[in-house]
Design a protein around this motif. Structure first.
Motif, PDB file in Angstrom:
ATOM      1  N   LEU A  64      41.291 -76.402  69.157  1.00  0.00           N
ATOM      2  CA  LEU A  64      41.092 -74.995  69.547  1.00  0.00           C
ATOM      3  C   LEU A  64      41.059 -74.054  68.348  1.00  0.00           C
ATOM      4  O   LEU A  64      40.628 -72.910  68.462  1.00  0.00           O
ATOM      5  N   SER A 115      31.871 -71.744  77.831  1.00  0.00           N
ATOM      6  CA  SER A 115      32.947 -71.883  76.845  1.00  0.00           C
ATOM      7  C   SER A 115      32.375 -72.605  75.625  1.00  0.00           C
ATOM      8  O   SER A 115      31.534 -73.492  75.770  1.00  0.00           O
ATOM      9  N   ALA A 154      36.077 -75.578  72.443  1.00  0.00           N
ATOM     10  CA  ALA A 154      36.978 -75.395  73.583  1.00  0.00           C
ATOM     11  C   ALA A 154      36.711 -76.458  74.652  1.00  0.00           C
ATOM     12  O   ALA A 154      37.648 -76.962  75.285  1.00  0.00           O
ATOM     13  N   SER A 189      38.322 -68.185  66.760  1.00  0.00           N
ATOM     14  CA  SER A 189      38.240 -68.810  68.093  1.00  0.00           C
ATOM     15  C   SER A 189      38.294 -67.685  69.125  1.00  0.00           C
ATOM     16  O   SER A 189      38.992 -66.693  68.928  1.00  0.00           O
ATOM     17  N   ALA A 205      40.361 -69.091  74.283  1.00  0.00           N
ATOM     18  CA  ALA A 205      40.813 -70.305  73.606  1.00  0.00           C
ATOM     19  C   ALA A 205      42.149 -70.055  72.900  1.00  0.00           C
ATOM     20  O   ALA A 205      43.029 -70.911  72.874  1.00  0.00           O
ATOM     21  N   LEU A 210      40.739 -72.510  79.456  1.00  0.00           N
ATOM     22  CA  LEU A 210      39.601 -72.904  78.613  1.00  0.00           C
ATOM     23  C   LEU A 210      38.267 -72.815  79.353  1.00  0.00           C
ATOM     24  O   LEU A 210      37.213 -72.824  78.736  1.00  0.00           O
TER      25      LEU A 210
END
Lengths: 264, 264, 264, 264
Positions: free
Chosen positions: A106, B95, B99, C95, C99, D106
């Motif tokens: 992540l 996403s 992720a 990110s 996430a 997520l």
């Protein structure tokens, strides 16, 4: 009476729910991209499998070896990357192994592993807009000028820890030896040559691998995916080191190192 | 008198926040487990790297080849695994790639990839409590009886899709060929022989790899980590297939397939 | 004769893939636990909703207020928790928000938020094995002796930053005021009294909330879930602070703070 | 002799490592945004805390009530959302609660919860470029034309399950009642009016909350964060329902529903 319509309507909900061209699963039989899995095991290398799964066909011997070098080059960078730090911090809390490894991934945001995608994108666009018979030096110059005028860093060049990333020239050398060095790597080398002269900035691992992966025909959107495959063993090693060598729930920062500048 | 040395030593715990024996990071120099990274790249296989990173030393040639076969055997199982389904569902929501891949790994719970750890644990304990000169058949019998009396499934045996998982015998065969088949795999084979006779249940991929990884000296707590390394390319391939072939935010289930049994 | 009904019933398992008693989804109509959502919005508090969703019925007024206090008490602990550190490290890599927040939750391992589940488990078992008319002091003494003889810390007592966690007595006081203080909290207070006398250790936030949530009838397996709901706003605030105040991809550790003790 | 330079260099590595204005952590003392935590617990609602943590100051009573309605409106949408499906699939594999909840988040990609951010962005830009004394109808018309000419859907309008999302008008009604309906919601209503007339498309929950959250002064980048806070209780309820009502590792899809169209 049961008509065709009725039959179809009954079966509709579970029609075509999932479609895949990757692996066919039948009882006692697994076919991946046309190959029986029991024939793949023992006969193909890990990098063959990565190539086969993602691109749908077997690589040539040199392509496979080149991809393996790319994967190995991503192996580890100690505890400096945020992905490794995240995985270790999670391991310290007693989070299970698979959650720590997921947590490591992540942290592959656009400033971390994302650079390789941006670098691939840049090189693939640069090569696409240069006629095949023309030199890439002009394209490189235009790109460098563009980024400089916007005062932006070119993805794939410069490194926050290394002035001369030792992995990049090694990868370029291998690509040359294996005859995998194509137009994208050439463009990357051309950009490096300009940046080195003007700003003493060199190609980093992301730039080198962006060139190579593009020459191997990978879509730029897959760049960070390949990085993650290469780095996961390092994240596993660090997670395991945290669990086996450090005390659980250790303090990663001392309270004295925290500066509060809010309302009292 | 307080010298610079004393002062530094007093504050040392603050300074040495992180300790690692995996990779040394210096400007322009990366040493992993004693090897310069630029020398590893091009000279070592991916499975060498996995072994080196996790165990701290290079594998023998046959150990490396065996580990590679293990990694390849984990490659993919179509869209049936919850990890693959999760990654694709996330990809469908837009996403980002990292992720989705992390999300795939989060589905490696104790009923999915966790089985390999439990299987390794079982085999390692079984071998540890059997004197080296004694046959493992008695240990196998005791284990099988224990699980049967508790009406529990033995981890590593039986598969929800395969009556005879084609990957398991292939892995055992390779282990024998490469002379990597040791006491843990022997115990697994002995258990299989009992289960096959009494319940027509055979070894699955987790059981085979649990035996092999244990024979290679891997701590059982690393089992699902090795599985994740092997499966990540499959998860990447599926994530990419979802992005490139399916419409974004598709419905994985029809509203008619959902049964509400709560208060109206 | 095969009728439409028979056909449908045969294929029913295929059609009713998902079963839920939480929310019924129909076009333009959403019923959650028996309530129309448009009637819930504006008429129920957030803690009502948490209670309704998880337990399937509306809380009393004092139960709702008590649960709200529990949720608020989990709000934030600066940058010391590994969950907050993980979320910020990920935010720094670029990110995306979702996430980072997911990454924060992955650090809720058994040593971090897991303590509340263990504490709930302990209190629920302790109360269950004490006849309702008997005092819990003996149960407390037995538990304390058990843990001390194993040299283990009792979950819910002691804190790595606070000698006297200011949130715990406040929560106990509120539980008393709202008449939500039941047998589980009594047991927790009884344990604290023993630990305080013998080792100067007090109840922490996890212990207080473990008592209260158990008195509210929550399954111990839900403890860290409630913690996460309460902490998510803090993780959001920190993620946003990282993005809006700090430079992207900053170094959380200096290379000089890393100690390499592996092979050179 | 110890000079100032030496002292500074020794202490340098741990200067200003972490900076935060959210919570000050001292032994036995926690101050969040200027308030002692033990005074917040019991005196502030959950939505007060969300507002305080993220925006650094207490909301007015009606702002707090409005934000609470927003949070409640996000509560649950049965098993149709990919986030809920992901969390349940993970729970089925035996992944622990915190990993399932992280996994749910997520799946909040740009096609799922991301819509609220895009909708906020759109409304905030639209309002910013309209002089305060002017009507927003022209801005709405320009925006609708822009999206229609690109054949794109306007984020916050239309829903894949509802023709008229029942939550949206309820939220607009509440905003009006609480005098929280400002320029951003007005723009959203103006867009809805055009879309409804021309294409029978109405505002959905994301559009309504995008307007309200913008009117409450939230940065558009926080939209999906607020969504996640509101939805996490629903994800917890579903994860718990999966664990407590369904068999572990159930098959979410039948092998017959999978269509393989790759190489044989």
């Amino acid at each position: 009476m049961i008509t065709e319509e009725i039959l179809k309507s009954v079966f509709k909900p579970h029609n075509l729910k999932w479609r895949t061209a990757i692996t066919k699963v039948e009882p006692n039989r697994l076919i991946t991209r046309g190959y029986l899995q029991e024939e793949l095991v023992g006969n193909t290398s890990f990098s063959d499998m990565v190539y086969l799964l993602v691109k749908g066909k077997m690589p040539s011997k040199s392509e496979s070896k080149m991809l393996e070098s790319v994967l190995v080059s991503f192996c580890d960078h100690g505890v400096t990357p945020p992905s490794t730090q995240s995985a270790r911090i999670m391991a310290s809390t007693g989070s299970p192994l698979h959650a720590c490894m997921a947590g490591g991934l992540l942290a592959f945001g656009k400033n971390h592993a994302g650079a390789i995608e941006n670098s691939m994108h840049l090189l693939q666009e640069g090569v696409a807009r240069t006629p095949p018979e023309e030199s890439l030096d002009d394209t490189a110059r235009i790109l460098v000028d563009e980024y400089m005028s916007r005062q932006e860093k070119i993805p794939g060049f410069g490194h926050r820890y290394h002035n001369a990333d030792p992995r990049a020239p090694r990868l370029m050398e291998l690509a040359r030896e294996m005859e995998c060095l194509g137009r994208h790597s050439e463009l990357a080398l051309s950009i490096e040559s300009l940046l080195h002269k003007s700003k003493n900035i060199r190609m980093n691992i992301d730039g080198a691998n962006a060139g190579i992966l593009s020459d191997l025909g990978f879509d730029w959107r897959l760049g960070s995916g390949i990085f993650m495959i290469g780095r996961l063993p390092g994240i596993l090693a660090h997670t395991y080191e945290e669990i086996s060598r450090e005390s659980p729930f250790r303090k990663f920062f001392h309270i004295e190192e925290i500066y509060y500048d809010g309302k009292e």
